[in-house]
Design an enzyme around this catalytic site. Structure first.
Site, mmCIF file in Angstrom:
data_model
loop_
_atom_site.group_PDB
_atom_site.id
_atom_site.type_symbol
_atom_site.label_atom_id
_atom_site.label_comp_id
_atom_site.label_asym_id
_atom_site.label_seq_id
_atom_site.Cartn_x
_atom_site.Cartn_y
_atom_site.Cartn_z
ATOM 1 C CD GLU A 46 -43.496 62.391 12.600
ATOM 2 O OE1 GLU A 46 -43.767 61.836 11.514
ATOM 3 O OE2 GLU A 46 -44.366 62.884 13.343
ATOM 4 C CE LYS A 119 -46.359 58.883 10.175
ATOM 5 N NZ LYS A 119 -46.265 60.356 10.361
ATOM 6 C CB CYS A 156 -46.498 60.673 13.928
ATOM 7 S SG CYS A 156 -47.539 62.123 14.315
#
Length: 296
Positions: A46, A119, A156
């Site tokens: 990331e 995200k 993540c």
């Protein structure tokens, strides 16, 4: 696809410093090394272009964001994917109008940028103050047909949510991919979340009967005001039962590969019956924040 439906996946991990050009060069070198080792799908961590700037809140870091269209990082790695004939998910900091997102571009093996994922779940806590920088993603969970299989991607904090993994599986994902930046907790220096982090994702692989790739960073990064996070690496590859087939160290730059027969796994997944026996009519609580179903 070469060799039928057998694909080789690679996961990488590295430290990132203040020199963005050096970070990107290091990432490219790892991609080239992975391709030379036979990898078809290569995962970088990331936000690998920079240090993990979300440790504290500073408006100057918002200037690191760039638009998706014409993004120089994405364009560079798209050219690299085309040259090497590999699939490259590329994590980057996106600016879109007045909004900012933690985003990923999926690049196919011919260099085509297939699309964008933003995200969905944004954490907020000491050392990981992402809500200051990123709006919650508005793309929904995405999967892409690539030259080497149908890939689902979370970023993540997304990896802690089984709903995200299941949504990607229901959309037809054959491999789950998670670029990551996670390490120590500044308020609790003795706490190590690595075993928990790995176990949760292994559960996603086993529950959805598909391989999973997780890439983390390494090294200690310290913000200008002294907030330090030591990233614990431990990037890994899990098979369709959730068993780890390769795991990296906590503190060294590494590259790992593993091969999977996606047709064989698809047959196993169909025969196991998990998706046949789902009861979405009973899962209404999952669409609420408090678990209470109302009305009707």
């Amino acid at each position: 696809m070469a060799d039928g439906r057998r694909v080789t996946v690679a996961v990488t991990q590295m430290a990132c410093g203040e020199d963005a050009a050096a970070n990107v060069d290091r990432a490219e070198a790892l991609v080239r090394e992975a391709a030379a080792a036979g990898a078809n799908i290569i995962l970088l961590q990331e936000l690998f272009e920079t240090t993990y700037f979300c440790k504290t809140e500073h408006a100057r870091h918002l200037g690191l964001a760039k638009p998706f269209e014409g993004n120089p990082l994405v364009e560079r790695f798209a050219a690299l994917a085309r040259e090497l004939g590999v699939v490259l998910p590329v994590s980057f900091f996106e600016r879109a109008g007045q909004a900012h997102f933690n985003s990923l571009a999926m690049v196919d093996a011919d260099g085509t940028v297939l699309g964008l994922y933003r995200k969905s779940h944004i954490p907020d806590g000491p050392g990981y103050e992402e809500k200051y920088y990123f709006s919650p993603g508005d793309t929904g969970f995405r999967v892409w047909d690539t030259a080497f299989g149908r890939l689902g991607v979370g970023i993540c904090w997304d990896q802690w949510f089984p709903e995200a993994a299941r949504a990607m599986a229901l959309k037809g994902a054959e491999i789950l991919i998670y670029p990551t930046a996670i390490g120590s907790e500044p308020p609790s220096p003795g706490y190590d979340s690595q075993p928990h982090w790995e176990t949760v994702m292994r559960g996603h692989a086993g529950a959805n009967l598909m391989p999973l790739i997780a890439a983390n960073r390494i090294g200690t990064e310290v913000s200008a005001d002294g907030c330090a996070v030591t990233f614990y690496g431990s990037s890994f590859l899990a098979d369709w039962t959730g068993q780890v087939v390769a795991r990296a160290s906590r503190d060294r730059q590494e590259l790992l590969t593993a091969s999977f027969d996606l047709d064989e796994i698809a047959g196993f997944r169909r025969g196991w019956g998990l998706f046949r026996d789902r009861r979405p009519d009973l899962y209404g609580a999952l669409a609420t924040l408090d678990g209470a179903t109302r009305g009707g």
